[in-house]
Design a protein around this motif. Structure first.
Motif, PDB file in Angstrom:
ATOM      1  N   TYR A 291      81.047  11.762 -45.577  1.00  0.00           N
ATOM      2  CA  TYR A 291      80.304  12.968 -45.194  1.00  0.00           C
ATOM      3  C   TYR A 291      80.580  13.416 -43.769  1.00  0.00           C
ATOM      4  CZ  TYR A 291      77.765  11.946 -49.477  1.00  0.00           C
ATOM      5  OH  TYR A 291      77.450  11.706 -50.795  1.00  0.00           O
ATOM      6  N   ASN A 292      81.052  12.494 -42.919  1.00  0.00           N
ATOM      7  CA  ASN A 292      81.334  12.810 -41.513  1.00  0.00           C
ATOM      8  C   ASN A 292      80.138  13.434 -40.806  1.00  0.00           C
ATOM      9  OD1 ASN A 292      84.044  11.903 -41.450  1.00  0.00           O
ATOM     10  ND2 ASN A 292      84.664  13.749 -42.568  1.00  0.00           N
ATOM     11  N   SER A 293      78.967  13.095 -41.286  1.00  0.00           N
ATOM     12  CA  SER A 293      77.724  13.565 -40.669  1.00  0.00           C
ATOM     13  C   SER A 293      76.675  12.487 -40.878  1.00  0.00           C
ATOM     14  CB  SER A 293      77.261  14.878 -41.300  1.00  0.00           C
ATOM     15  OG  SER A 293      75.920  15.173 -40.929  1.00  0.00           O
ATOM     16  N   PHE A 294      76.172  11.961 -39.765  1.00  0.00           N
ATOM     17  CA  PHE A 294      75.182  10.886 -39.869  1.00  0.00           C
ATOM     18  C   PHE A 294      73.929  11.356 -40.599  1.00  0.00           C
ATOM     19  CE2 PHE A 294      71.486   8.582 -38.132  1.00  0.00           C
ATOM     20  CZ  PHE A 294      71.829   7.287 -38.507  1.00  0.00           C
ATOM     21  N   GLY A 295      73.480  12.570 -40.297  1.00  0.00           N
ATOM     22  CA  GLY A 295      72.270  13.091 -40.925  1.00  0.00           C
ATOM     23  C   GLY A 295      72.406  13.221 -42.426  1.00  0.00           C
ATOM     24  N   GLU A 296      73.560  13.749 -42.876  1.00  0.00           N
ATOM     25  CA  GLU A 296      73.758  13.918 -44.312  1.00  0.00           C
ATOM     26  C   GLU A 296      73.931  12.572 -45.004  1.00  0.00           C
ATOM     27  OE1 GLU A 296      76.476  16.431 -47.521  1.00  0.00           O
ATOM     28  OE2 GLU A 296      76.901  16.565 -45.368  1.00  0.00           O
ATOM     29  N   ALA A 297      74.612  11.637 -44.338  1.00  0.00           N
ATOM     30  CA  ALA A 297      74.795  10.306 -44.924  1.00  0.00           C
ATOM     31  C   ALA A 297      73.445   9.607 -45.103  1.00  0.00           C
ATOM     32  CB  ALA A 297      75.718   9.469 -44.042  1.00  0.00           C
ATOM     33  N   VAL A 298      72.577   9.732 -44.091  1.00  0.00           N
ATOM     34  CA  VAL A 298      71.234   9.131 -44.190  1.00  0.00           C
ATOM     35  C   VAL A 298      70.441   9.781 -45.323  1.00  0.00           C
ATOM     36  CG1 VAL A 298      69.005   8.887 -43.028  1.00  0.00           C
ATOM     37  CG2 VAL A 298      71.103   8.411 -41.780  1.00  0.00           C
ATOM     38  N   ARG A 299      70.525  11.111 -45.409  1.00  0.00           N
ATOM     39  CA  ARG A 299      69.768  11.823 -46.450  1.00  0.00           C
ATOM     40  C   ARG A 299      70.229  11.423 -47.852  1.00  0.00           C
ATOM     41  NH1 ARG A 299      71.255  16.689 -48.395  1.00  0.00           N
ATOM     42  NH2 ARG A 299      72.407  17.181 -46.471  1.00  0.00           N
ATOM     43  N   GLN A 300      71.541  11.386 -48.054  1.00  0.00           N
ATOM     44  CA  GLN A 300      72.058  11.012 -49.366  1.00  0.00           C
ATOM     45  C   GLN A 300      71.708   9.560 -49.695  1.00  0.00           C
ATOM     46  OE1 GLN A 300      73.100  13.163 -51.342  1.00  0.00           O
ATOM     47  NE2 GLN A 300      74.021  14.839 -50.217  1.00  0.00           N
ATOM     48  N   ALA A 301      71.847   8.688 -48.703  1.00  0.00           N
ATOM     49  CA  ALA A 301      71.531   7.272 -48.924  1.00  0.00           C
ATOM     50  C   ALA A 301      70.046   7.087 -49.222  1.00  0.00           C
ATOM     51  CB  ALA A 301      71.941   6.442 -47.701  1.00  0.00           C
ATOM     52  N   ALA A 302      69.191   7.760 -48.446  1.00  0.00           N
ATOM     53  CA  ALA A 302      67.744   7.627 -48.639  1.00  0.00           C
ATOM     54  C   ALA A 302      67.318   8.166 -49.998  1.00  0.00           C
ATOM     55  CB  ALA A 302      67.002   8.368 -47.524  1.00  0.00           C
ATOM     56  N   PHE A 303      67.894   9.296 -50.398  1.00  0.00           N
ATOM     57  CA  PHE A 303      67.532   9.888 -51.690  1.00  0.00           C
ATOM     58  C   PHE A 303      67.887   8.941 -52.821  1.00  0.00           C
ATOM     59  CE2 PHE A 303      67.709  12.439 -55.451  1.00  0.00           C
ATOM     60  CZ  PHE A 303      66.808  13.472 -55.258  1.00  0.00           C
ATOM     61  N   GLN A 304      69.112   8.424 -52.815  1.00  0.00           N
ATOM     62  CA  GLN A 304      69.535   7.584 -53.932  1.00  0.00           C
ATOM     63  C   GLN A 304      68.848   6.214 -53.914  1.00  0.00           C
ATOM     64  OE1 GLN A 304      71.411  10.629 -55.599  1.00  0.00           O
ATOM     65  NE2 GLN A 304      70.828   8.664 -56.475  1.00  0.00           N
ATOM     66  N   VAL A 305      68.621   5.652 -52.748  1.00  0.00           N
ATOM     67  CA  VAL A 305      67.892   4.376 -52.672  1.00  0.00           C
ATOM     68  C   VAL A 305      66.473   4.566 -53.180  1.00  0.00           C
ATOM     69  CG1 VAL A 305      66.877   2.686 -51.092  1.00  0.00           C
ATOM     70  CG2 VAL A 305      69.277   3.343 -50.842  1.00  0.00           C
ATOM     71  N   GLY A 306      65.810   5.644 -52.712  1.00  0.00           N
ATOM     72  CA  GLY A 306      64.454   5.922 -53.189  1.00  0.00           C
ATOM     73  C   GLY A 306      64.412   6.181 -54.678  1.00  0.00           C
ATOM     74  N   SER A 307      65.422   6.889 -55.182  1.00  0.00           N
ATOM     75  CA  SER A 307      65.468   7.226 -56.594  1.00  0.00           C
ATOM     76  C   SER A 307      65.681   5.998 -57.471  1.00  0.00           C
ATOM     77  CB  SER A 307      66.594   8.238 -56.847  1.00  0.00           C
ATOM     78  OG  SER A 307      66.721   8.528 -58.214  1.00  0.00           O
ATOM     79  N   ILE A 308      66.557   5.097 -57.040  1.00  0.00           N
ATOM     80  CA  ILE A 308      66.902   3.944 -57.870  1.00  0.00           C
ATOM     81  C   ILE A 308      65.859   2.841 -57.779  1.00  0.00           C
ATOM     82  CG2 ILE A 308      68.605   2.127 -58.271  1.00  0.00           C
ATOM     83  CD1 ILE A 308      69.489   4.913 -59.165  1.00  0.00           C
ATOM     84  N   ILE A 309      65.385   2.497 -56.587  1.00  0.00           N
ATOM     85  CA  ILE A 309      64.418   1.391 -56.485  1.00  0.00           C
ATOM     86  C   ILE A 309      63.087   1.758 -57.124  1.00  0.00           C
ATOM     87  CG2 ILE A 309      63.410   1.974 -54.218  1.00  0.00           C
ATOM     88  CD1 ILE A 309      63.446  -1.073 -53.634  1.00  0.00           C
ATOM     89  N   THR A 310      62.731   3.043 -57.097  1.00  0.00           N
ATOM     90  CA  THR A 310      61.493   3.457 -57.757  1.00  0.00           C
ATOM     91  C   THR A 310      61.724   3.756 -59.232  1.00  0.00           C
ATOM     92  OG1 THR A 310      61.837   5.799 -57.211  1.00  0.00           O
ATOM     93  CG2 THR A 310      60.607   4.460 -55.615  1.00  0.00           C
ATOM     94  N   THR A 311      62.982   3.638 -59.665  1.00  0.00           N
ATOM     95  CA  THR A 311      63.401   3.898 -61.049  1.00  0.00           C
ATOM     96  C   THR A 311      63.140   5.341 -61.463  1.00  0.00           C
ATOM     97  OG1 THR A 311      61.348   3.237 -62.198  1.00  0.00           O
ATOM     98  CG2 THR A 311      62.867   1.482 -61.612  1.00  0.00           C
ATOM     99  N   THR A 312      63.234   6.266 -60.497  1.00  0.00           N
ATOM    100  CA  THR A 312      63.049   7.682 -60.823  1.00  0.00           C
ATOM    101  C   THR A 312      64.286   8.234 -61.518  1.00  0.00           C
ATOM    102  OG1 THR A 312      61.596   7.946 -58.916  1.00  0.00           O
ATOM    103  CG2 THR A 312      62.469   9.958 -59.914  1.00  0.00           C
ATOM    104  N   GLY A 313      65.436   8.080 -60.896  1.00  0.00           N
ATOM    105  CA  GLY A 313      66.668   8.505 -61.551  1.00  0.00           C
ATOM    106  C   GLY A 313      67.170   9.888 -61.191  1.00  0.00           C
ATOM    107  N   PHE A 314      66.504  10.594 -60.264  1.00  0.00           N
ATOM    108  CA  PHE A 314      67.071  11.843 -59.767  1.00  0.00           C
ATOM    109  C   PHE A 314      68.365  11.519 -59.001  1.00  0.00           C
ATOM    110  CE2 PHE A 314      62.562  13.734 -59.436  1.00  0.00           C
ATOM    111  CZ  PHE A 314      62.681  14.356 -60.658  1.00  0.00           C
ATOM    112  N   SER A 315      69.224  12.505 -58.855  1.00  0.00           N
ATOM    113  CA  SER A 315      70.435  12.302 -58.055  1.00  0.00           C
ATOM    114  C   SER A 315      70.688  13.524 -57.188  1.00  0.00           C
ATOM    115  CB  SER A 315      71.647  12.036 -58.954  1.00  0.00           C
ATOM    116  OG  SER A 315      71.844  13.098 -59.873  1.00  0.00           O
ATOM    117  N   SER A 316      71.128  13.274 -55.960  1.00  0.00           N
ATOM    118  CA  SER A 316      71.462  14.355 -55.035  1.00  0.00           C
ATOM    119  C   SER A 316      72.969  14.477 -54.865  1.00  0.00           C
ATOM    120  CB  SER A 316      70.820  14.085 -53.664  1.00  0.00           C
ATOM    121  OG  SER A 316      71.294  12.865 -53.124  1.00  0.00           O
TER     122      SER A 316
END
Length: 479
Positions: A291-316
């Motif tokens: 992503y070459n952007s720390f902010g976007e990398a954090v956002r994508q990582a946080a979204f997918q980690v939150g989605s998977i550990i909570t078993t929600t399953g949304f994807s960004s």
């Protein structure tokens, strides 16, 4: 087996489902979908009629035990899924009954695994019902029943124990009905709060409601083919935060309301947030170059980690394109899951803590046989029964996982697809990797494989045992 009281409870469940079907009917009416409206109204009427007939059964004894609790719970989820699949079939949106049942079970169990290649052309009423099943199943249909009906006689906490996720269920207040009301009150309040934040981000009301339904139930059904890829960073952050919040034990929110902060921030809650932060940190570092952007990398990582550990399953984004390390972390998070007493699936953080503490005790006693090393959680001694049931759960869990993995392998897909398909369904996640990745679906599996995964979704949502006891002859013997 007290058959009469089980059938009576099924009657109440079908009455409730008949009433709930009126909400997607209202959505169809608002958007002028007259045929879909008729389908929902007829399905609601039939469900209510059957429920009313079953409700009329008068049990000689109103007392029921864990056997009745398990049977009533598993049968209730099977019945609501069959009835809930009818609108998909009759409207022609999902003409294959097995596919329709898969989609409905995935909704009610808050899995979010779909057989549909695209959802944007579906009628609004069907989209509403599809996402609303997440909200219904998130807290549990029997917990909802207990919050509404002043059932008398019997130990009704057995119903809550059979349906609620986690190794143990405690009453927040002396009455089970009051506990159920508190849980649903918190659940409803958080859902409304998320809708408000989404509206502030410019998302229309209908889409905000569907998003909140999926987030609250940690389900994952979206209304766009790319899930949340095309939404603004604000919307993605709101969904991320609320996914993580709905993965917290709801007892913690009740304790926070009572200002019992030390008890609210339990070992499990601390462990849950620690796992999330560590996973986000590692994945952010691993995907930064993409992503070459720390902010976007954090956002994508946080979204997918939150989605998977909570078993929600949304994807960004299509995380199947991420480096191997990041994908492996997400697979591990699939198994860890959220907190006990939340709407999330997976093994649960509390069980893993118990297993870790038990392992530490055994290692210590192997070195020092005379040492007494009790297992404690939050300063309280864990009794042998809790440790035993945790170990038995893990044994049953891995047995079902292995058997299911081997059975669906007959379809001829690669090992990553098969492994993550079972991980995604048994843990109520939604997307897996490869052929069941975030931008793919489960439609390519054969009907027998889908039936295996339907069982897995139900078993995962109901903590294994309520589904397994259906196969024991002793369950059905009259007393």
């Amino acid at each position: 087996m007290n058959y009469a009281i089980v059938f009576r409870l099924l009657g109440y469940v079908m009455l409730i489902e008949g009433a709930l079907l009126l909400l997607p009917a209202a959505a169809s009416w608002i958007y002028g979908e007259w045929f879909v409206l008729g389908v929902f109204l007829i399905t609601a009427a039939v469900s209510a009629a059957i429920g009313y007939a079953l409700r009329g059964i008068k049990p000689q004894s109103k007392v029921f035990y864990m056997r009745e609790g398990f049977a009533a719970t598993s049968l209730s989820w099977i019945v609501i899924s069959i009835v809930g699949a009818v609108p998909f079939v009759v409207t022609g949106c999902i003409p294959n009954p097995v596919d329709a049942l898969f989609e409905t079970v995935s909704g009610f169990t808050t899995t979010g695994a779909s057989i549909l290649p695209g959802v944007e052309d579906l009628p609004k009423g069907i989209l509403f019902w599809r996402s609303f099943t997440h909200w219904i199943g998130g807290m549990g249909v029997l917990v909802f029943l207990l919050s509404l009906l002043p059932l008398t006689g019997g130990s009704h906490v057995n119903l809550m124990k059979a349906e609620s996720p986690g190794p143990q269920v405690d009453k927040l207040v002396p009455k089970v009905q009051s506990t159920a009301k508190i849980l649903y009150g918190i659940y409803f309040a958080l859902t409304v709060l998320e809708v408000v934040f989404l509206l502030l981000g410019g998302m229309p009301l209908f889409e905000s409601m569907l998003t909140a339904f999926g987030t609250a139930g940690t389900g994952g059904f979206g209304f766009k083919n790319d899930s949340f890829t095309s939404f603004s960073p604000y919307i993605q952050w709101v969904v991320t935060i609320f996914m993580i919040l709905f993965g917290v034990n709801f007892n913690a929110y009740f304790l926070l309301l009572l200002r019992k902060f030390n008890r609210a921030i339990s070992e499990e809650v601390r462990g849950y947030f620690a796992i999330i932060l560590v996973a986000i940190g590692i994945i952010t570092a691993n995907i930064y170059s993409l992503y070459n952007s720390f902010g976007e990398a954090v956002r994508q990582a946080a979204f997918q980690v939150g989605s998977i550990i909570t078993t929600t399953g949304f994807s960004s984004c299509d995380f199947d394109l991420w480096p191997t390390l990041s994908k492996e972390i997400l697979v591990v998070l699939m198994f860890i899951g959220a907190c006990a007493g939340s709407t999330g699936g997976g093994i649960k953080v509390s069980r893993l803590l118990i297993l870790g503490k038990t392992l530490g005790k055994e290692l210590k006693q192997a070195l020092h046989p005379q040492v007494v090393a009790p297992v404690r959680m939050d300063g309280k001694l864990l009794n042998h029964e809790t440790i035993r049931t945790t170990n038995v759960f893990m044994g049953a869990y891995f047995f079902i996982f292995v058997v299911s993995f081997l059975l669906i392998s007959l379809d001829g897909f690669d090992m990553v697809t098969n492994f993550t398909a079972i991980a995604a369904t048994l843990n109520n996640i939604g997307p897996g990797l490869a052929q069941v990745g975030p931008m793919m679906n489960f439609g390519s599996f054969t009907n027998p494989a889908k039936l295996v995964m339907i069982f897995d979704m139900l078993a995962g949502r109901l903590e294994i045992f309520p589904m397994l006891v259906l196969f024991l002859p002793d369950t059905w013997r009259r007393f």
